[in-house]
Enzyme design. Structure first.
Site, PDB file in Angstrom:
ATOM      1  N   ASN A   6     -43.088  -6.287  11.715  1.00 24.82           N
ATOM      2  CA  ASN A   6     -42.138  -5.322  11.160  1.00 24.82           C
ATOM      3  C   ASN A   6     -42.887  -4.534  10.096  1.00 24.82           C
ATOM      4  OD1 ASN A   6     -40.108  -3.894   9.911  1.00 24.82           O
ATOM      5  ND2 ASN A   6     -38.751  -5.630   9.598  1.00 24.82           N
ATOM      6  N   ARG A  67     -40.777  -4.132  15.602  1.00 22.81           N
ATOM      7  CA  ARG A  67     -39.530  -3.474  15.231  1.00 22.81           C
ATOM      8  C   ARG A  67     -39.792  -1.977  15.118  1.00 22.81           C
ATOM      9  NH1 ARG A  67     -36.990  -2.363   9.453  1.00 22.81           N
ATOM     10  NH2 ARG A  67     -34.885  -1.750  10.049  1.00 22.81           N
ATOM     11  N   HIS A 156     -29.417  -1.201  12.308  1.00 24.94           N
ATOM     12  CA  HIS A 156     -29.197  -2.654  12.175  1.00 24.94           C
ATOM     13  C   HIS A 156     -28.837  -3.271  13.519  1.00 24.94           C
ATOM     14  CE1 HIS A 156     -28.071  -2.102   7.643  1.00 24.94           C
ATOM     15  NE2 HIS A 156     -29.380  -2.267   7.799  1.00 24.94           N
ATOM     16  N   HIS A 183     -23.053  -6.129   8.017  1.00 30.71           N
ATOM     17  CA  HIS A 183     -24.432  -6.355   7.558  1.00 30.71           C
ATOM     18  C   HIS A 183     -24.541  -5.736   6.172  1.00 30.71           C
ATOM     19  CE1 HIS A 183     -28.915  -6.716   8.406  1.00 30.71           C
ATOM     20  NE2 HIS A 183     -28.846  -6.050   7.250  1.00 30.71           N
ATOM     21  N   LEU A 184     -24.502  -6.585   5.147  1.00 31.09           N
ATOM     22  CA  LEU A 184     -24.432  -6.094   3.774  1.00 31.09           C
ATOM     23  C   LEU A 184     -25.690  -6.492   3.007  1.00 31.09           C
ATOM     24  CD1 LEU A 184     -20.727  -7.124   2.992  1.00 31.09           C
ATOM     25  CD2 LEU A 184     -21.576  -5.019   4.075  1.00 31.09           C
ATOM     26  N   GLY A 187     -29.231  -1.852   2.311  1.00 31.38           N
ATOM     27  CA  GLY A 187     -28.629  -1.020   3.345  1.00 31.38           C
ATOM     28  C   GLY A 187     -27.445  -1.781   3.915  1.00 31.38           C
ATOM     29  N   ARG A 216     -27.803   4.501  -1.203  1.00 30.66           N
ATOM     30  CA  ARG A 216     -27.340   5.547  -0.294  1.00 30.66           C
ATOM     31  C   ARG A 216     -25.835   5.752  -0.438  1.00 30.66           C
ATOM     32  NH1 ARG A 216     -30.122   3.208   5.037  1.00 30.66           N
ATOM     33  NH2 ARG A 216     -30.950   1.633   3.636  1.00 30.66           N
ATOM     34  N   ARG A 258     -25.978  -8.534  -7.491  1.00 26.53           N
ATOM     35  CA  ARG A 258     -25.857  -9.615  -8.470  1.00 26.53           C
ATOM     36  C   ARG A 258     -25.743  -9.057  -9.883  1.00 26.53           C
ATOM     37  NH1 ARG A 258     -31.128 -12.432  -6.030  1.00 26.53           N
ATOM     38  NH2 ARG A 258     -31.641 -10.207  -6.167  1.00 26.53           N
ATOM     39  N   GLY A 304     -28.255  -9.891   2.837  1.00 23.22           N
ATOM     40  CA  GLY A 304     -28.391 -10.550   1.546  1.00 23.22           C
ATOM     41  C   GLY A 304     -27.091 -10.710   0.790  1.00 23.22           C
ATOM     42  N   VAL A 305     -26.275  -9.651   0.723  1.00 23.42           N
ATOM     43  CA  VAL A 305     -24.989  -9.723   0.034  1.00 23.42           C
ATOM     44  C   VAL A 305     -23.967 -10.462   0.886  1.00 23.42           C
ATOM     45  CG1 VAL A 305     -23.091  -8.374  -0.931  1.00 23.42           C
ATOM     46  CG2 VAL A 305     -25.453  -7.602  -1.260  1.00 23.42           C
ATOM     47  N   GLU A 357     -33.534 -11.383  12.562  1.00 25.52           N
ATOM     48  CA  GLU A 357     -34.023 -10.262  13.349  1.00 25.52           C
ATOM     49  C   GLU A 357     -35.343 -10.587  14.042  1.00 25.52           C
ATOM     50  OE1 GLU A 357     -32.954  -6.208  11.360  1.00 25.52           O
ATOM     51  OE2 GLU A 357     -33.272  -7.648   9.745  1.00 25.52           O
TER      52      GLU A 357
END
Length: 375
Positions: A6, A67, A156, A183-184, A187, A216, A258, A304-305, A357
């Site tokens: 990637n 990727r 994604h 997907h948080l 991005g 974004r 966070r 991640g989130v 992924e």
């Protein structure tokens, strides 16, 4: 063994995967490529380090999977890389100028290092290529849209494919479940998946559309862009602002969720507004995709989130009980792998599914090789 590469603009992530396990034999990340003070001047130097770490000259290595962010309108699935495929990926660079060039750099170097190995391109946009015309078409002049390739591509996709399949298995409906994938991360995207096929997704022709993200903007009135340009900003300045200085960062000065949540808990009003805008947009997409799908079996949080913030999951889903969505407070704060966090009486299951992924890229690379051998 399959090597997954990637290649980003300033980093290369890689994994060596044995699909018989599946087992990760090696993994790593090389960062700050080409940056001042870095000892990694370019992608070739980075890939040479990867080659040494994974013993790229090993006879046990059977393929390399890459990727690639944007496949344009041509690629609807993973493909064996040829000179013609490389040329077509280059033609999609205007659609992903921040991503495709670095993806191509990784491909060019590994093809030179191991010209004997089959190499496969796995596209972020491919999983979304099945979106029906009503969802992928923008309501602009058709001739203009066709000339410039304007349509919803979505991103994604590799993560969404993996997570939607894993979530369907969690609820005992492999291949048949209707899934909303959230997907948080820095991005962020939402996707509606029906029986393994994507029917809508929040990101559009570029990764700028949709949810509020780290830097974004996500959705906005397009007339805002004209207003800013007429006010004196250049198109490049507007684009840079919307991509790099908007979202959570633009609203409160921080793009790490966070940190934003810590500021919210301390009473910071700017952070609270940013978080509320983020949550409102996300809740709106959940409602919209419930309508698109008609029946929802599971809502899957990843990234991640999505994977790590029990508070975000709780706050976003609170108030959706009339739609049959109920979290279990104790399950929601658990930290075990893929799991259900919804209450037993929730009509819609809620799952946390860590994305993988690299494993998905390895799996799709293997499928391409098997298909090639049978032809």
């Amino acid at each position: 063994m399959i090597l997954v590469v990637n290649a980003g603009s300033s980093s290369v992530k890689y994994q060596l995967v044995d699909l018989d396990g599946p087992i990760r034999l090696k993994e790593g990340k090389i960062e700050r490529i080409g940056e001042p003070g870095s000892d990694v001047p370019d992608h070739e130097a980075a890939l040479l380090r990867v080659a040494e770490d994974v013993s790229m000259d090993s006879a046990d290595l059977t393929a390399i999977g890459h990727r690639v962010v944007h496949g344009g309108p041509l690629f609807t699935g993973p493909v064996l890389i040829t000179d013609d495929v490389v040329k077509q990926i280059e033609e999609a660079v205007p659609l992903a100028p921040l991503h495709n060039p670095s993806n191509l750099a990784g491909i060019e170097v590994t093809r030179r290092l191991r010209p004997d190995l089959p190499q496969v391109a796995v596209f972020d946009t491919a999983f979304h290529s099945m979106i029906p015309p009503a969802a992928r078409t923008y309501a602009i002049d058709r001739e203009v849209a066709e000339r410039f390739g304007v349509r919803r591509y979505g991103f994604h996709g590799t993560s969404t494919a993996y997570v939607s399949r894993a979530a369907a298995a969690l609820v005992g409906k492999p291949g048949t479940a209707n899934v909303i994938v959230l997907h948080l991360g820095n991005g962020a995207s939402a996707s509606a998946v029906s029986a393994g096929r994507c029917v809508d997704t929040s990101m559009g022709m570029t990764p700028l559309e949709g949810l509020v993200m780290g830097t974004r903007s996500g959705d906005l009135d397009p007339a805002i862009i004209f207003h800013l340009i007429r006010g004196g900003m250049t198109p490049d300045e507007v684009e840079s602002m919307l991509i790099h200085r908007s979202g959570l960062l633009g609203l409160c000065g921080d793009n790490d969720m966070r940190t934003v949540m810590e500021r919210v808990e301390s009473g910071d009003e700017e952070a609270a507004l940013a978080y509320n805008v983020y949550s409102h947009r996300l809740r709106k997409y959940i409602g919209a995709y419930c309508a698109v799908l008609g029946r929802v079996d599971v809502i899957a949080f990843t990234g991640g989130v999505g994977e790590n913030s029990a508070l975000v999951r709780r706050n976003v889903l609170t108030g959706l009980e009339p739609m049959g969505i109920r979290l279990d407070p104790l399950r929601n704060v658990s930290v075990k792998g893929a799991r259900l966090v919804s209450a037993d009486d929730s009509a819609v299951a809620v799952a946390v599914v860590p994305t993988d992924e690299e494993l998905e890229i390895a799996r799709e690379t293997s499928e391409v090789l098997a298909r090639t051998k049978s032809e």
